[in-house]
Design an enzyme around this catalytic site. Structure first.
Site, PDB file in Angstrom:
ATOM      1  N   CYS A 102      -1.098  43.363 -85.826  1.00 18.39           N
ATOM      2  CA  CYS A 102      -1.043  42.430 -84.693  1.00 18.39           C
ATOM      3  C   CYS A 102       0.245  41.618 -84.663  1.00 18.39           C
ATOM      4  O   CYS A 102       0.476  40.862 -83.712  1.00 18.39           O
ATOM      5  CB  CYS A 102      -2.215  41.446 -84.763  1.00 18.39           C
ATOM      6  SG  CYS A 102      -3.850  42.169 -84.849  1.00 18.39           S
ATOM      7  N   HIS A 119      -6.859  37.095 -82.633  1.00 17.04           N
ATOM      8  CA  HIS A 119      -7.255  38.379 -82.043  1.00 17.04           C
ATOM      9  C   HIS A 119      -8.657  38.706 -82.514  1.00 17.04           C
ATOM     10  O   HIS A 119      -8.922  38.723 -83.723  1.00 17.04           O
ATOM     11  CB  HIS A 119      -6.292  39.482 -82.471  1.00 17.04           C
ATOM     12  CG  HIS A 119      -6.719  40.856 -82.055  1.00 17.04           C
ATOM     13  ND1 HIS A 119      -7.181  41.146 -80.787  1.00 17.04           N
ATOM     14  CD2 HIS A 119      -6.763  42.036 -82.744  1.00 17.04           C
ATOM     15  CE1 HIS A 119      -7.480  42.427 -80.708  1.00 17.04           C
ATOM     16  NE2 HIS A 119      -7.243  42.985 -81.882  1.00 17.04           N
ATOM     17  N   HIS A 121     -12.399  41.199 -81.883  1.00 19.04           N
ATOM     18  CA  HIS A 121     -13.019  42.400 -81.338  1.00 19.04           C
ATOM     19  C   HIS A 121     -14.398  42.045 -80.779  1.00 19.04           C
ATOM     20  O   HIS A 121     -15.347  42.820 -80.910  1.00 19.04           O
ATOM     21  CB  HIS A 121     -13.147  43.474 -82.415  1.00 19.04           C
ATOM     22  CG  HIS A 121     -11.849  44.124 -82.777  1.00 19.04           C
ATOM     23  ND1 HIS A 121     -11.774  45.188 -83.656  1.00 19.04           N
ATOM     24  CD2 HIS A 121     -10.575  43.886 -82.388  1.00 19.04           C
ATOM     25  CE1 HIS A 121     -10.508  45.559 -83.795  1.00 19.04           C
ATOM     26  NE2 HIS A 121      -9.761  44.777 -83.031  1.00 19.04           N
ATOM     27  N   GLU A 148     -19.596  25.145 -66.254  1.00 17.57           N
ATOM     28  CA  GLU A 148     -19.108  23.954 -66.955  1.00 17.57           C
ATOM     29  C   GLU A 148     -18.128  24.274 -68.077  1.00 17.57           C
ATOM     30  O   GLU A 148     -17.138  23.564 -68.282  1.00 17.57           O
ATOM     31  CB  GLU A 148     -20.302  23.170 -67.517  1.00 17.57           C
ATOM     32  CG  GLU A 148     -19.946  21.857 -68.195  1.00 17.57           C
ATOM     33  CD  GLU A 148     -19.462  20.781 -67.237  1.00 17.57           C
ATOM     34  OE1 GLU A 148     -18.960  19.753 -67.734  1.00 17.57           O
ATOM     35  OE2 GLU A 148     -19.579  20.964 -66.003  1.00 17.57           O
ATOM     36  N   HIS A 204     -11.417  47.071 -76.355  1.00 16.89           N
ATOM     37  CA  HIS A 204     -10.805  46.682 -77.631  1.00 16.89           C
ATOM     38  C   HIS A 204     -11.167  45.249 -78.025  1.00 16.89           C
ATOM     39  O   HIS A 204     -11.760  45.019 -79.066  1.00 16.89           O
ATOM     40  CB  HIS A 204      -9.289  46.852 -77.508  1.00 16.89           C
ATOM     41  CG  HIS A 204      -8.515  46.564 -78.754  1.00 16.89           C
ATOM     42  ND1 HIS A 204      -7.303  47.174 -79.041  1.00 16.89           N
ATOM     43  CD2 HIS A 204      -8.735  45.716 -79.785  1.00 16.89           C
ATOM     44  CE1 HIS A 204      -6.842  46.722 -80.198  1.00 16.89           C
ATOM     45  NE2 HIS A 204      -7.690  45.828 -80.661  1.00 16.89           N
TER      46      HIS A 204
END
EC number: 4.2.1.109
Length: 242
Positions: A102, A119, A121, A148, A204
């Site tokens: 990443c 990140h 999943h 809200e 993903h």
């Protein structure tokens, strides 16, 4: 006096040793444990990175995220090139672990002023990308309003937070075979949606970033809440946008 045998020259282990619970090397393992309990980083997936004092701290790739320790953290000098990977300026690199796939995507967020990038999943994130594709096609983005929890998401840098009646829009990019290959699409989405703090990746997961660690975390939590709610609303035939 420190025993030099404990830290070979060039290892820079001092960068991940701190009694401060707010130090990135301590925060990242704690965040990963939390995210694991939420089902966001199952099976070694996902990642977290923090920018602080000219350094980037990143969780390693391909490890059980709930078991990460401070000594597992990679440290980069910042700024640093995204490509090629060999040009990235690692100043601490655990020998038995792999740098996060990443990394260039986190760097894209940091280049836009983020202090933390996450990140996940998340299953809810994946599901909304599929629902949007079915309803709007591949060029559609996720949209929702009159909820809200939208108030937990910023309007944009220095623009305050979204209100109840505002419409939250999150761009969606297509997945690729290799994580790093998402970078160009992610940066394009950032350019097209300059106020966004997140980008969904179809089938993903999602990338979320914030000005601080706390903001990135709470924004990620708010988004996941909204994604789950959106999936349940869809089951009941309720519209996301009014």
């Amino acid at each position: 006096m420190t025993d030099q045998r404990e830290e070979p020259q060039g290892s820079n282990d001092h960068l991940v040793r701190s009694s401060d619970p707010e130090h990135p090397a301590n925060l990242i393992p704690e965040l990963c444990k939390k995210f694991y309990t939420l089902g966001w980083v199952t099976g070694t997936g996902g990642g977290t990175s923090i920018r602080r004092d000219g350094h980037i701290f990143i969780a390693p790739s391909g490890v059980q995220k709930e078991m990460i320790k401070p000594e597992d953290i990679f440290v980069l000098s910042y700024p640093t090139p995204k490509y090629p990977p060999s040009a990235r300026q690692y100043i601490r690199k655990p020998q038995e672990l792999k740098p996060s796939a990443c990394t260039p995507l986190f760097l894209a967020a940091f280049d836009r002023g983020a202090g933390c990038s996450i990140h996940t999943h998340s299953q809810w994130a994946v599901l909304v990308t599929l629902l949007v594709e079915r309803e709007k096609g591949k060029n559609g983005c996720f949209e929702i309003n009159n909820i809200e929890q939208i108030k937990g998401i910023p309007k944009g840098k220095g623009k305050g937070m979204l209100g109840f009646f505002d419409t939250l829009r999150i761009p969606i990019i297509e997945n690729t075979a290799f994580e790093e290959d998402l970078t160009e699409s992610l940066e394009k989405a950032m350019d097209e949606y300059p106020d966004t703090y997140a980008v969904l990746v179809r089938r993903h997961g999602i990338y979320v970033w914030g000005d601080t660690v706390a903001k990135a975390k709470t924004q990620c939590e708010s988004l996941d809440y909204l994604f789950q709610l959106a999936v349940e609303m869809h089951k009941l035939g309720l519209p996301w946008v009014q």
